[in-house]
Structures are given as C-alpha cells and as structure tokens.
Design an enzyme around this catalytic site. Structure first.
Site, PDB file in Angstrom:
ATOM      1  N   PRO A  82     -10.451  12.358 -14.170  1.00  7.89           N
ATOM      2  CA  PRO A  82      -9.183  12.626 -13.760  1.00  7.89           C
ATOM      3  C   PRO A  82      -8.694  11.710 -12.512  1.00  7.89           C
ATOM      4  O   PRO A  82      -9.403  11.670 -11.787  1.00  7.89           O
ATOM      5  CB  PRO A  82      -9.086  14.092 -13.630  1.00  7.89           C
ATOM      6  CG  PRO A  82      -9.896  14.777 -14.161  1.00  7.89           C
ATOM      7  CD  PRO A  82     -10.816  13.705 -13.992  1.00  7.89           C
ATOM      8  N   LYS A 120     -12.860  20.035 -15.597  1.00  4.32           N
ATOM      9  CA  LYS A 120     -13.959  18.665 -15.397  1.00  4.32           C
ATOM     10  C   LYS A 120     -14.956  18.318 -14.055  1.00  4.32           C
ATOM     11  O   LYS A 120     -14.507  18.520 -13.720  1.00  4.32           O
ATOM     12  CB  LYS A 120     -12.819  17.212 -15.618  1.00  4.32           C
ATOM     13  CG  LYS A 120     -11.648  17.294 -16.311  1.00  4.32           C
ATOM     14  CD  LYS A 120     -11.916  16.410 -17.879  1.00  4.32           C
ATOM     15  CE  LYS A 120     -10.998  16.511 -18.128  1.00  4.32           C
ATOM     16  NZ  LYS A 120     -11.193  15.271 -19.458  1.00  4.32           N
ATOM     17  N   ILE A 145      -7.967  11.495 -18.989  1.00  5.46           N
ATOM     18  CA  ILE A 145      -8.366  11.625 -20.865  1.00  5.46           C
ATOM     19  C   ILE A 145      -7.795  12.665 -20.988  1.00  5.46           C
ATOM     20  O   ILE A 145      -8.104  13.769 -20.684  1.00  5.46           O
ATOM     21  CB  ILE A 145      -9.827  11.260 -20.474  1.00  5.46           C
ATOM     22  CG1 ILE A 145     -10.170  10.007 -20.400  1.00  5.46           C
ATOM     23  CG2 ILE A 145     -10.262  11.501 -22.299  1.00  5.46           C
ATOM     24  CD1 ILE A 145     -11.640   9.476 -19.994  1.00  5.46           C
ATOM     25  N   ASN A 161       4.256  13.084 -12.316  1.00  4.86           N
ATOM     26  CA  ASN A 161       4.067  12.775 -13.864  1.00  4.86           C
ATOM     27  C   ASN A 161       2.802  12.730 -14.322  1.00  4.86           C
ATOM     28  O   ASN A 161       1.718  12.851 -13.544  1.00  4.86           O
ATOM     29  CB  ASN A 161       5.072  11.096 -13.263  1.00  4.86           C
ATOM     30  CG  ASN A 161       5.831  10.954 -12.751  1.00  4.86           C
ATOM     31  OD1 ASN A 161       6.982  11.538 -13.837  1.00  4.86           O
ATOM     32  ND2 ASN A 161       6.058  10.671 -11.117  1.00  4.86           N
TER      33      ASN A 161
END
Length: 114
Positions: A2, A33, A65, A97
């Site tokens: 990330p 994660k 991902i 976003n």
C-alpha cells in the site's frame, strides 16, 4: 505494498515524523497488510484550492494490490477521520482517490509481486 499519498496546502506537517509513523500503522491496520510493505508520502505546501477556496485542503491517494471497491466507503470515512484528526483539515476539504493495482504492476527488490 500500500502507498498512502497526502497532498496539502498546509505549509508544514506538525510533527511530521510522528504523522508518518501514525499513517503507516493506520494504513497497515486498515488494509490488514504487513506494515513493512507500506509507503507513506506527504507533500505539504502545495499550491491548491478546493471548492474555489485556498483554506486548508488536500488530496489523498491510496494505492494497493487488489484494493477492490467493496470497502471504499468504509475506507473513505476512516481516512477522513484520520486526516481531520491529525492534520485538522475538514473532511469536506479533500478527496480520497483509490487505485487498485494488479500484482504484476508492482515491483520491489528486482521483481514484481506476481
């Protein structure tokens, strides 16, 4: 992998090192994660306006991902609360976003995640 990116017209980030650590942990926890894969980038002092005003504002991007879209509303609220709390930018003064990436599109250490 990330990546959390914050652009803001704030001239500086108060206690920037702590903000980076807090943001890294926040993203890792939020996305479940390992934090060792999280990157945080902050760009203060940007020439920015939102809604025709140069009052404090920002733009947030979250890349990961297989991010998917099923939790975007939850993520938007959590990110909004985090930014409002840590940077005192009102939640209605920045967009979030989301960018979901394929494993083949992200590389580290000489190879992709595919």
């Amino acid at each position: 992998m990330p990546t959390f990116v914050v652009y803001t017209n704030l001239p500086t980030i108060p206690d920037a090192d702590q903000f980076l650590r807090d943001a890294s942990k926040f993203v890792a926890d939020r996305l479940a994660k390992p934090e060792k894969f999280v990157t945080v980038r902050v760009h203060p002092n940007q020439l920015m306006s939102h809604g025709g005003s140069t009052d404090p504002c920002g733009s947030v991007e979250l890349y990961s991902i297989n991010l998917g879209t099923d939790k975007n509303n939850e993520h938007t609220k959590a990110i909004g609360d985090f930014i409002a709390d840590k940077l005192t930018i009102p939640r209605d003064r920045f967009y979030v976003n989301f960018n979901s990436l394929e494993r083949i599109d992200v590389g580290i250490d000489g190879k992709t995640f595919a």
